[in-house]
Motif scaffolding. Structure first.
Motif, PDB file in Angstrom:
ATOM      1  N   PRO A 106      90.028  48.415  79.264  1.00  0.00           N
ATOM      2  CA  PRO A 106      89.963  49.895  79.167  1.00  0.00           C
ATOM      3  C   PRO A 106      88.940  50.500  80.117  1.00  0.00           C
ATOM      4  CG  PRO A 106      90.047  48.901  76.979  1.00  0.00           C
ATOM      5  CD  PRO A 106      89.895  47.763  77.950  1.00  0.00           C
ATOM      6  N   GLU A 107      87.808  49.817  80.292  1.00  0.00           N
ATOM      7  CA  GLU A 107      86.793  50.343  81.222  1.00  0.00           C
ATOM      8  C   GLU A 107      87.308  50.318  82.663  1.00  0.00           C
ATOM      9  OE1 GLU A 107      82.550  49.182  79.080  1.00  0.00           O
ATOM     10  OE2 GLU A 107      83.632  47.624  80.164  1.00  0.00           O
ATOM     11  N   ILE A 108      88.055  49.270  83.003  1.00  0.00           N
ATOM     12  CA  ILE A 108      88.593  49.183  84.373  1.00  0.00           C
ATOM     13  C   ILE A 108      89.687  50.238  84.567  1.00  0.00           C
ATOM     14  CG2 ILE A 108      89.719  47.675  86.068  1.00  0.00           C
ATOM     15  CD1 ILE A 108      88.364  45.295  84.530  1.00  0.00           C
ATOM     16  N   LEU A 109      90.522  50.409  83.551  1.00  0.00           N
ATOM     17  CA  LEU A 109      91.570  51.446  83.649  1.00  0.00           C
ATOM     18  C   LEU A 109      90.936  52.823  83.848  1.00  0.00           C
ATOM     19  CD1 LEU A 109      94.046  50.111  80.942  1.00  0.00           C
ATOM     20  CD2 LEU A 109      94.506  50.340  83.403  1.00  0.00           C
ATOM     21  N   ALA A 110      89.788  53.029  83.234  1.00  0.00           N
ATOM     22  CA  ALA A 110      89.100  54.322  83.387  1.00  0.00           C
ATOM     23  C   ALA A 110      88.664  54.544  84.837  1.00  0.00           C
ATOM     24  CB  ALA A 110      87.901  54.393  82.453  1.00  0.00           C
ATOM     25  N   CYS A 111      88.455  53.438  85.580  1.00  0.00           N
ATOM     26  CA  CYS A 111      88.053  53.558  86.996  1.00  0.00           C
ATOM     27  C   CYS A 111      89.169  54.156  87.856  1.00  0.00           C
ATOM     28  CB  CYS A 111      87.648  52.196  87.567  1.00  0.00           C
ATOM     29  SG  CYS A 111      86.109  51.559  86.908  1.00  0.00           S
ATOM     30  N   PHE A 112      90.392  54.201  87.340  1.00  0.00           N
ATOM     31  CA  PHE A 112      91.498  54.805  88.095  1.00  0.00           C
ATOM     32  C   PHE A 112      91.464  56.337  88.001  1.00  0.00           C
ATOM     33  CE2 PHE A 112      93.080  50.490  87.762  1.00  0.00           C
ATOM     34  CZ  PHE A 112      93.806  50.300  88.922  1.00  0.00           C
ATOM     35  N   GLY A 113      90.445  56.889  87.337  1.00  0.00           N
ATOM     36  CA  GLY A 113      90.334  58.335  87.228  1.00  0.00           C
ATOM     37  C   GLY A 113      91.558  58.919  86.546  1.00  0.00           C
ATOM     38  N   THR A 114      92.127  59.975  87.137  1.00  0.00           N
ATOM     39  CA  THR A 114      93.283  60.627  86.504  1.00  0.00           C
ATOM     40  C   THR A 114      94.592  59.893  86.795  1.00  0.00           C
ATOM     41  OG1 THR A 114      93.329  62.079  88.443  1.00  0.00           O
ATOM     42  CG2 THR A 114      92.297  62.949  86.442  1.00  0.00           C
ATOM     43  N   LEU A 115      94.557  58.823  87.577  1.00  0.00           N
ATOM     44  CA  LEU A 115      95.772  58.038  87.833  1.00  0.00           C
ATOM     45  C   LEU A 115      95.833  56.838  86.876  1.00  0.00           C
ATOM     46  CD1 LEU A 115      95.945  57.915  91.744  1.00  0.00           C
ATOM     47  CD2 LEU A 115      96.993  59.571  90.180  1.00  0.00           C
ATOM     48  N   SER A 116      96.991  56.210  86.806  1.00  0.00           N
ATOM     49  CA  SER A 116      97.165  54.973  86.030  1.00  0.00           C
ATOM     50  C   SER A 116      97.881  53.980  86.923  1.00  0.00           C
ATOM     51  CB  SER A 116      98.062  55.206  84.804  1.00  0.00           C
ATOM     52  OG  SER A 116      97.518  56.196  84.005  1.00  0.00           O
ATOM     53  N   PRO A 117      97.697  52.684  86.655  1.00  0.00           N
ATOM     54  CA  PRO A 117      98.400  51.700  87.474  1.00  0.00           C
ATOM     55  C   PRO A 117      99.916  51.861  87.373  1.00  0.00           C
ATOM     56  CG  PRO A 117      96.673  50.638  86.196  1.00  0.00           C
ATOM     57  CD  PRO A 117      96.777  52.049  85.693  1.00  0.00           C
ATOM     58  N   ASP A 118     100.584  51.532  88.485  1.00  0.00           N
ATOM     59  CA  ASP A 118     102.050  51.557  88.531  1.00  0.00           C
ATOM     60  C   ASP A 118     102.633  50.524  87.568  1.00  0.00           C
ATOM     61  OD1 ASP A 118     101.586  53.351  90.525  1.00  0.00           O
ATOM     62  OD2 ASP A 118     102.067  52.002  92.167  1.00  0.00           O
ATOM     63  N   GLU A 119     103.951  50.292  87.672  1.00  0.00           N
ATOM     64  CA  GLU A 119     104.663  49.462  86.695  1.00  0.00           C
ATOM     65  C   GLU A 119     104.092  48.048  86.556  1.00  0.00           C
ATOM     66  OE1 GLU A 119     105.947  50.897  89.343  1.00  0.00           O
ATOM     67  OE2 GLU A 119     106.648  49.306  90.683  1.00  0.00           O
ATOM     68  N   ASP A 120     103.445  47.526  87.578  1.00  0.00           N
ATOM     69  CA  ASP A 120     102.862  46.186  87.464  1.00  0.00           C
ATOM     70  C   ASP A 120     101.653  46.167  86.543  1.00  0.00           C
ATOM     71  OD1 ASP A 120     104.538  44.718  89.372  1.00  0.00           O
ATOM     72  OD2 ASP A 120     103.717  46.149  90.794  1.00  0.00           O
ATOM     73  N   GLY A 121     101.086  47.317  86.294  1.00  0.00           N
ATOM     74  CA  GLY A 121      99.952  47.413  85.392  1.00  0.00           C
ATOM     75  C   GLY A 121      98.683  46.818  85.975  1.00  0.00           C
ATOM     76  N   LEU A 122      97.728  46.640  85.088  1.00  0.00           N
ATOM     77  CA  LEU A 122      96.476  45.977  85.452  1.00  0.00           C
ATOM     78  C   LEU A 122      96.620  44.544  84.994  1.00  0.00           C
ATOM     79  CD1 LEU A 122      93.457  46.482  86.396  1.00  0.00           C
ATOM     80  CD2 LEU A 122      92.920  46.650  83.959  1.00  0.00           C
ATOM     81  N   ARG A 123      96.505  43.614  85.889  1.00  0.00           N
ATOM     82  CA  ARG A 123      96.711  42.215  85.502  1.00  0.00           C
ATOM     83  C   ARG A 123      95.855  41.296  86.360  1.00  0.00           C
ATOM     84  NH1 ARG A 123     102.740  40.810  86.042  1.00  0.00           N
ATOM     85  NH2 ARG A 123     103.051  42.858  85.097  1.00  0.00           N
ATOM     86  N   PRO A 124      95.675  40.031  85.911  1.00  0.00           N
ATOM     87  CA  PRO A 124      94.902  39.105  86.735  1.00  0.00           C
ATOM     88  C   PRO A 124      95.433  39.100  88.162  1.00  0.00           C
ATOM     89  CG  PRO A 124      95.316  38.132  84.608  1.00  0.00           C
ATOM     90  CD  PRO A 124      96.102  39.418  84.634  1.00  0.00           C
ATOM     91  N   CYS A 125      94.525  39.100  89.127  1.00  0.00           N
ATOM     92  CA  CYS A 125      94.946  39.159  90.530  1.00  0.00           C
ATOM     93  C   CYS A 125      95.975  38.078  90.849  1.00  0.00           C
ATOM     94  CB  CYS A 125      93.730  39.014  91.445  1.00  0.00           C
ATOM     95  SG  CYS A 125      92.746  40.522  91.497  1.00  0.00           S
ATOM     96  N   ALA A 126      95.816  36.887  90.247  1.00  0.00           N
ATOM     97  CA  ALA A 126      96.750  35.790  90.520  1.00  0.00           C
ATOM     98  C   ALA A 126      98.173  36.166  90.121  1.00  0.00           C
ATOM     99  CB  ALA A 126      96.324  34.536  89.773  1.00  0.00           C
ATOM    100  N   GLN A 127      98.307  37.112  89.187  1.00  0.00           N
ATOM    101  CA  GLN A 127      99.637  37.490  88.701  1.00  0.00           C
ATOM    102  C   GLN A 127     100.066  38.860  89.208  1.00  0.00           C
ATOM    103  OE1 GLN A 127      99.121  37.035  84.441  1.00  0.00           O
ATOM    104  NE2 GLN A 127      99.947  34.962  84.510  1.00  0.00           N
ATOM    105  N   TRP A 128      99.282  39.431  90.090  1.00  0.00           N
ATOM    106  CA  TRP A 128      99.683  40.729  90.648  1.00  0.00           C
ATOM    107  C   TRP A 128     100.634  40.473  91.833  1.00  0.00           C
ATOM    108  CZ3 TRP A 128      99.922  43.879  94.865  1.00  0.00           C
ATOM    109  CH2 TRP A 128     100.226  45.221  94.609  1.00  0.00           C
ATOM    110  N   ARG A 129     101.898  40.679  91.560  1.00  0.00           N
ATOM    111  CA  ARG A 129     102.952  40.462  92.563  1.00  0.00           C
ATOM    112  C   ARG A 129     102.792  39.165  93.358  1.00  0.00           C
ATOM    113  NH1 ARG A 129     105.618  45.764  94.994  1.00  0.00           N
ATOM    114  NH2 ARG A 129     105.113  47.233  93.357  1.00  0.00           N
TER     115      ARG A 129
END
Ligand SMILES: C[S@@+](CC[C@H](N)C(=O)[O-])C[C@H]1O[C@@H](n2cnc3c(N)ncnc32)[C@H](O)[C@@H]1O
Length: 263
Positions: free
Chosen positions: A212-235
């Motif tokens: 939740p704290e990291i998601l807050a760093c996106f300000g008024t935006l939110s991550p796209d459909e891939d979401g916030l996930r371990p870098c190893a699993q980001w696409r």
């Protein structure tokens, strides 16, 4: 003779763990601590770096032709402009870092032409970056911009307002711009606690935040459909070594990333 330096730098230690050669004894000592005493911890750097380069590819495929890399680090084996230019041959990149050692090496190795600049600035002062002559020259804020915050917000304390730093740019970039942000994620494992403590002790800063704290760093935006996930699993791509692992290691859980697009 190897030059002496009293304190390690986050850029040099990160580069050393990734196999770089530009470091002092004090950086090597800390890098070796991670590699030898916390075996596997180098995956934090490796999976982060691979995700950054995949994110640049995604930005390039979306038509983005200009990127500001906030806290770019030392030149690596593959660099942001090289990936971006595979798809966008006329791409412009501004690399930003507050470490003069990084800036000197970057100017020597990254700034290969007029469309690439390496700027010495602090990401916590975004106004100074926006006003910088090289940013004014290379970045057109009427056209989608790619912004990278690779680990850098983990080095911004709560009272320094990491979300405010990102929001500054969200308010300036046009629709279609993309922000890719990676961050150390807090955990309760022995490995998580040892790594977070060592980083804080060595660099005097370093926040491992909850999702939740990291998601807050996106300000008024939110991550796209891939979401916030371990870098190893980001696409992950089939060519990435981590794509073939059956399960994440405890280390890979400790660095996450996400991409947001300004509507
Ligand atoms: C761990 S390295 C990550 C490099 C690159 N972004 C990546 O993810 O591969 C973090 C970099 O951020 C830089 N940095 C840390 N705090 C910064 C600040 N406030 N302003 C600018 N650069 C900063 C450090 O000097 C270092 O080069």
């Amino acid at each position: 003779m190897r030059a002496r330096q009293s304190r390690p730098s986050v850029a040099r230690v990160y580069s050393y763990v990734l196999g770089g050669r530009d470091n002092y004894g004090v950086d090597k000592d800390l890098g070796d601590y991670f590699i030898e005493d916390l075996p596997g911890s180098e995956l934090l750097a490796i999976t982060n770096r691979n995700a950054i380069l995949r994110a640049v590819r995604v930005m390039a495929e979306a038509g983005i032709r200009q990127i500001i890399d906030m806290g770019c680090g030392l030149p690596a084996s593959t660099n942001v402009h090289e990936v971006l230019r595979l798809a966008q041959s006329d791409a412009r990149v501004v690399y930003v870092d507050d470490d003069p050692f990084v800036v000197a090496h970057g100017r020597a190795l990254l700034a290969v032409d007029e469309a690439i600049a390496v700027v010495e600035a602090d990401i916590r002062d975004p106004g100074s970056i926006e006003k910088h002559a090289d940013v004014q020259r290379l970045i057109n804020f009427d056209e989608p911009v790619g912004l990278l915050f690779g680990i850098t917000l983990s080095l911004v304390n709560d009272e320094e307002d990491p979300a405010g730093v990102v929001q500054y740019w969200i308010d300036r970039i046009p629709s279609g711009s993309k922000i890719f942000l990676t961050h150390f994620r807090s955990g309760t494992s022995r490995e998580a606690i040892a790594t977070a403590n060592k980083i804080l002790e060595a660099f005097g800063r370093g926040r491992f935040r909850t999702d939740p704290e990291i998601l807050a760093c996106f300000g008024t935006l939110s991550p796209d459909e891939d979401g916030l996930r371990p870098c190893a699993q980001w696409r992950p791509e089939p060519s990435d070594s981590e794509a073939h692992q059956p399960a994440l290691t405890v280390w890979e859980e400790l660095v996450v990333g996400g991409m947001a697009t300004k509507p």
